[in-house]
Scaffold this active site. Structure first.
Site, mmCIF file in Angstrom:
data_model
loop_
_atom_site.group_PDB
_atom_site.id
_atom_site.type_symbol
_atom_site.label_atom_id
_atom_site.label_comp_id
_atom_site.label_asym_id
_atom_site.label_seq_id
_atom_site.Cartn_x
_atom_site.Cartn_y
_atom_site.Cartn_z
ATOM 1 N N ARG A 1 42.241 31.870 32.073
ATOM 2 C CA ARG A 1 40.947 31.419 32.587
ATOM 3 C C ARG A 1 41.152 30.127 33.373
ATOM 4 O O ARG A 1 41.125 29.028 32.852
ATOM 5 C CB ARG A 1 39.988 31.185 31.406
ATOM 6 C CG ARG A 1 38.630 30.642 31.761
ATOM 7 C CD ARG A 1 37.735 31.626 32.462
ATOM 8 N NE ARG A 1 37.479 32.828 31.672
ATOM 9 C CZ ARG A 1 37.109 34.007 32.222
ATOM 10 N NH1 ARG A 1 36.968 34.117 33.537
ATOM 11 N NH2 ARG A 1 36.907 35.053 31.448
ATOM 12 N N ARG B 1 47.022 40.382 36.743
ATOM 13 C CA ARG B 1 46.849 39.101 36.037
ATOM 14 C C ARG B 1 47.265 39.192 34.579
ATOM 15 O O ARG B 1 47.350 38.184 33.890
ATOM 16 C CB ARG B 1 45.395 38.615 36.160
ATOM 17 C CG ARG B 1 44.361 39.515 35.508
ATOM 18 C CD ARG B 1 42.964 38.913 35.625
ATOM 19 N NE ARG B 1 41.951 39.725 34.949
ATOM 20 C CZ ARG B 1 40.730 39.305 34.660
ATOM 21 N NH1 ARG B 1 40.350 38.094 35.006
ATOM 22 N NH2 ARG B 1 39.861 40.073 34.049
ATOM 23 N N HIS C 1 41.912 34.708 42.852
ATOM 24 C CA HIS C 1 40.712 34.274 42.100
ATOM 25 C C HIS C 1 40.780 32.759 41.830
ATOM 26 O O HIS C 1 40.846 32.316 40.672
ATOM 27 C CB HIS C 1 40.661 35.063 40.782
ATOM 28 C CG HIS C 1 39.328 35.071 40.116
ATOM 29 N ND1 HIS C 1 38.624 33.926 39.818
ATOM 30 C CD2 HIS C 1 38.557 36.101 39.690
ATOM 31 C CE1 HIS C 1 37.497 34.258 39.228
ATOM 32 N NE2 HIS C 1 37.430 35.567 39.141
ATOM 33 N N ASP D 1 27.134 34.286 42.202
ATOM 34 C CA ASP D 1 28.173 35.327 42.216
ATOM 35 C C ASP D 1 27.962 36.213 43.445
ATOM 36 O O ASP D 1 27.215 37.188 43.393
ATOM 37 C CB ASP D 1 28.086 36.143 40.909
ATOM 38 C CG ASP D 1 29.307 37.009 40.672
ATOM 39 O OD1 ASP D 1 30.149 37.112 41.590
ATOM 40 O OD2 ASP D 1 29.421 37.598 39.571
ATOM 41 N N GLU E 1 37.184 32.743 46.346
ATOM 42 C CA GLU E 1 38.198 33.766 46.095
ATOM 43 C C GLU E 1 38.419 34.645 47.322
ATOM 44 O O GLU E 1 37.723 35.637 47.510
ATOM 45 C CB GLU E 1 37.736 34.634 44.913
ATOM 46 C CG GLU E 1 37.266 33.832 43.708
ATOM 47 C CD GLU E 1 36.458 34.660 42.704
ATOM 48 O OE1 GLU E 1 36.633 35.887 42.647
ATOM 49 O OE2 GLU E 1 35.640 34.072 41.988
#
Ligand code: BG6
Length: 302
Positions: free
Chosen positions: A56, A86, A161, A205, A266
């Site tokens: 994270r 990831r 990201h 978002d 991103e």
């Protein structure tokens, strides 16, 4: 200049004193510090760095699907959110150049957990991913090369990201998305971005699509450019801040007030899938540049 490798991480130190720390798991950049020790990336204090979960913070790598595929007929449909890159152990391939100071990491099917691999097109795809991380005086460039080494064509999404560190999100503005096509993931609506500059006061978002390559997203803090985000061959850009409720729901997001200090910008290829034919290669990159002057790039005169 130095490159130090431990069992789990790689540390680059530039001759000006700036550093970048990369976790081999996920080839996840964890930290980028300028010569004066200013940290440019945000990393949760509860981020798991032991390979038990995607990290994270820093720069997680999203491949071969962004989010969860909504099309049950698409070969990426069974994959978990943001794919497997990831969550995989990348191989450290060593240093490639001295100036900029660059290293590479590689990922192929043999590095991916077999169960996860099977979720992408029944595990029939063969690929080589090479990530190059290049540190310069005031910039950090990450480049991805995807090669289809198998017999079948395949489709994928790619995304860096990136969790940028900001002093306080409520003082932050982001430039140069005006007029871009935008899919708001919270409203589930597509529209054209009308705001001349983006500001943040709640969960955010959005996927900006087909943003012209010359457009630079600038993170402006209290009137000064903190970081510029440049893209090569990446048409889309997600902008995300989870705000209060969403960060409370993420067990690995700490401190809970951390949403004040982060902003994900991103760059990716996520508006649609990129089709890579057997034997072909695809390359794209993100470059983060510290500082700069506000540059307003509108389409008014074009
Ligand atoms: C962003 C998405 O890219 O990633 C968000 O736009 C998502 O919708 C976020 O919540 C974090 O995803 P994850 O899987 O790391 O919790």
């Amino acid at each position: 200049m130095s490159v130090e490798e431990t069992e789990t991480e790689v540390l680059l130190t530039h001759k000006n004193g700036s550093t970048v720390r990369i976790l081999k798991f996920g080839a996840n950049v964890l930290s980028w510090q300028l010569a004066d020790k200013t940290e440019k990336l945000w990393l949760s204090t509860a981020a798991k760095l032991d390979g038990s979960k995607a990290v994270r913070g820093g720069i997680p790598l999203v491949f071969p699907v962004f989010g969860k595929s909504k099309d049950p007929d698409h070969p990426t449909f069974p994959l978990p959110q943001h794919g497997f890159a990831r969550n995989s152990h990348w191989e450290f391939l060593g240093q490639t150049t001295e100036s900029p100071l660059a290293v590479q990491f590689g990922l192929g099917p043999e590095n991916v957990d077999p169960e996860s691999l099977k979720l992408w097109d029944k595990g029939q795809n063969d690929f080589t991913l090479i990530l190059t991380v290049a540190l310069d005086e005031e910039s950090l460039k990450t480049t991805i090369d995807v090669e289809n080494t198998g017999k079948h064509d395949f489709e994928f999404n790619w995304l860096f990201h990136t969790y940028n560190r900001v002093p306080d999100i409520t003082d932050v503005l982001v430039t140069n998305f005006t007029d871009a096509k935008c899919y708001d993931q919270l409203l589930a609506e597509e529209y054209s971005e009308k705001a001349p500059i983006i500001s943040f006061h709640e969960e955010f978002d959005r996927i900006y699509k087909d943003v012209e390559q010359h457009k630079i997203a600038q993170i402006v803090d209290k009137g000064k450019v903190l970081t510029e985000v440049h893209r090569e061959n990446l048409p889309d850009c997600v902008v995300w801040n989870p705000w209060i409720k969403k960060s409370e729901g993420m067990g690995d997001f700490e401190p809970k007030s951390g949403y004040h200090n982060m902003l994900c910008i991103e760059p990716g290829h996520v508006g649609d899938f990129y089709k890579l034919a057997s034997g072909k290669k695809w390359t794209a990159s993100q470059e983060l540049v510290s500082g700069g002057e506000i540059k307003v790039q509108t389409n008014i005169f074009s």
